[in-house]
Design a protein around this motif. Sequence first.
Motif, mmCIF file in Angstrom:
data_model
loop_
_atom_site.group_PDB
_atom_site.id
_atom_site.type_symbol
_atom_site.label_atom_id
_atom_site.label_comp_id
_atom_site.label_asym_id
_atom_site.label_seq_id
_atom_site.Cartn_x
_atom_site.Cartn_y
_atom_site.Cartn_z
ATOM 1 N N LEU A 80 2.099 2.915 13.596
ATOM 2 C CA LEU A 80 0.652 2.817 13.802
ATOM 3 C C LEU A 80 0.042 4.172 14.125
ATOM 4 N N SER A 81 0.731 4.977 14.904
ATOM 5 C CA SER A 81 0.215 6.306 15.257
ATOM 6 C C SER A 81 0.139 7.215 14.039
ATOM 7 N N THR A 82 1.132 7.151 13.171
ATOM 8 C CA THR A 82 1.116 7.964 11.956
ATOM 9 C C THR A 82 -0.012 7.532 11.029
ATOM 10 N N TRP A 83 -0.221 6.227 10.929
ATOM 11 C CA TRP A 83 -1.284 5.731 10.086
ATOM 12 C C TRP A 83 -2.646 6.203 10.584
ATOM 13 N N LEU A 84 -2.846 6.148 11.903
ATOM 14 C CA LEU A 84 -4.116 6.587 12.473
ATOM 15 C C LEU A 84 -4.323 8.092 12.282
ATOM 16 N N LEU A 85 -3.271 8.871 12.477
ATOM 17 C CA LEU A 85 -3.363 10.322 12.268
ATOM 18 C C LEU A 85 -3.739 10.633 10.825
ATOM 19 N N ALA A 86 -3.061 10.014 9.880
ATOM 20 C CA ALA A 86 -3.355 10.274 8.467
ATOM 21 C C ALA A 86 -4.753 9.801 8.102
ATOM 22 N N LEU A 87 -5.164 8.657 8.637
ATOM 23 C CA LEU A 87 -6.497 8.139 8.344
ATOM 24 C C LEU A 87 -7.586 9.088 8.821
ATOM 25 N N LEU A 88 -7.480 9.566 10.047
ATOM 26 C CA LEU A 88 -8.503 10.473 10.572
ATOM 27 C C LEU A 88 -8.497 11.817 9.842
ATOM 28 N N ALA A 89 -7.318 12.334 9.526
ATOM 29 C CA ALA A 89 -7.251 13.618 8.815
ATOM 30 C C ALA A 89 -7.812 13.504 7.400
ATOM 31 N N LEU A 90 -7.508 12.412 6.728
ATOM 32 C CA LEU A 90 -8.025 12.235 5.370
ATOM 33 C C LEU A 90 -9.528 12.006 5.361
ATOM 34 N N TRP A 95 -13.534 5.833 3.572
ATOM 35 C CA TRP A 95 -12.605 5.079 4.415
ATOM 36 C C TRP A 95 -11.548 4.334 3.607
ATOM 37 N N LEU A 96 -11.918 3.668 2.524
ATOM 38 C CA LEU A 96 -10.941 2.870 1.790
ATOM 39 C C LEU A 96 -9.866 3.738 1.136
ATOM 40 N N PRO A 97 -10.212 4.786 0.381
ATOM 41 C CA PRO A 97 -9.146 5.627 -0.161
ATOM 42 C C PRO A 97 -8.320 6.301 0.937
ATOM 43 N N ALA A 98 -8.976 6.681 2.025
ATOM 44 C CA ALA A 98 -8.230 7.296 3.132
ATOM 45 C C ALA A 98 -7.257 6.302 3.736
ATOM 46 N N ALA A 99 -7.664 5.048 3.883
ATOM 47 C CA ALA A 99 -6.768 4.028 4.444
ATOM 48 C C ALA A 99 -5.590 3.758 3.520
ATOM 49 N N LEU A 100 -5.833 3.734 2.212
ATOM 50 C CA LEU A 100 -4.737 3.505 1.271
ATOM 51 C C LEU A 100 -3.759 4.671 1.250
ATOM 52 N N ILE A 101 -4.277 5.885 1.259
ATOM 53 C CA ILE A 101 -3.396 7.055 1.299
ATOM 54 C C ILE A 101 -2.638 7.102 2.614
ATOM 55 N N ALA A 102 -3.296 6.741 3.715
ATOM 56 C CA ALA A 102 -2.621 6.715 5.021
ATOM 57 C C ALA A 102 -1.492 5.692 5.023
ATOM 58 N N CYS A 103 -1.695 4.545 4.383
ATOM 59 C CA CYS A 103 -0.610 3.551 4.281
ATOM 60 C C CYS A 103 0.561 4.110 3.484
ATOM 61 N N GLY A 104 0.265 4.786 2.390
ATOM 62 C CA GLY A 104 1.335 5.389 1.593
ATOM 63 C C GLY A 104 2.092 6.463 2.349
ATOM 64 N N LEU A 105 1.368 7.316 3.067
ATOM 65 C CA LEU A 105 2.033 8.355 3.853
ATOM 66 C C LEU A 105 2.883 7.767 4.973
ATOM 67 N N THR A 106 2.405 6.686 5.588
ATOM 68 C CA THR A 106 3.171 6.032 6.649
ATOM 69 C C THR A 106 4.444 5.415 6.096
ATOM 70 N N LEU A 107 4.350 4.762 4.950
ATOM 71 C CA LEU A 107 5.549 4.195 4.333
ATOM 72 C C LEU A 107 6.525 5.281 3.918
ATOM 73 N N LEU A 108 6.012 6.410 3.425
ATOM 74 C CA LEU A 108 6.873 7.530 3.073
ATOM 75 C C LEU A 108 7.581 8.091 4.301
ATOM 76 N N LEU A 109 6.860 8.220 5.402
ATOM 77 C CA LEU A 109 7.465 8.691 6.645
ATOM 78 C C LEU A 109 8.564 7.749 7.105
ATOM 79 N N LEU A 110 8.283 6.455 7.079
ATOM 80 C CA LEU A 110 9.286 5.484 7.517
ATOM 81 C C LEU A 110 10.509 5.498 6.614
ATOM 82 N N ALA A 111 10.291 5.584 5.318
ATOM 83 C CA ALA A 111 11.417 5.611 4.392
ATOM 84 C C ALA A 111 12.251 6.875 4.574
ATOM 85 N N LEU A 112 11.598 8.002 4.747
ATOM 86 C CA LEU A 112 12.316 9.262 4.860
ATOM 87 C C LEU A 112 13.064 9.388 6.182
#
Length: 100
Positions: free
Chosen positions: A34-44, A51-68
Motif C-alpha cells: 500500500l505504501s509503494t502504491w501511494l508513493l507511485a500514485l503521488l509521484a505520477l 488520476w486514473l492513468p497514475a493509479a493504473l501505473i502505480a498498480c503496475g509498479l507495485t506489482l513489479l516491486l512485489l514480483a521483483l
Amino acid sequence: MADPANAGRFGPALLTLSGVLAFALLAPVAGVALSTWLLALLALYAAGNRWLPAALIACGLTLLLLALFVLGLQVPFQLPPPVLTPWLAGLANWPWPTLT
C-alpha cells in the motif's frame, strides 16, 4: 534552450516529497504494498498525469516491486497491513465450501 514544464512551480515537488514521506511513515503501519502504491500514485500525479492513468501505473509498479523483491529476491517485507494479518491468517482456517 526550452524551459521545463514545471519550472517555478512548487506543487509537483511538494506532491513528490509528500509521497516519499508517506511511504516512510506508512510502510511499517500499512505495509509495503500500500505504501509503494501511494508513493507511485503521488509521484505520477505530480508529473502531470491524471488520476486514473497514475493509479493504473502505480498498480503496475507495485506489482513489479512485489514480483521483483518478494518473489525474485525473497526479501521479507511486511506486505499486508499488520492490522489485517490475523484476519488474513484466519481465512486459511475458514471452512470454505467445496464443489463436488
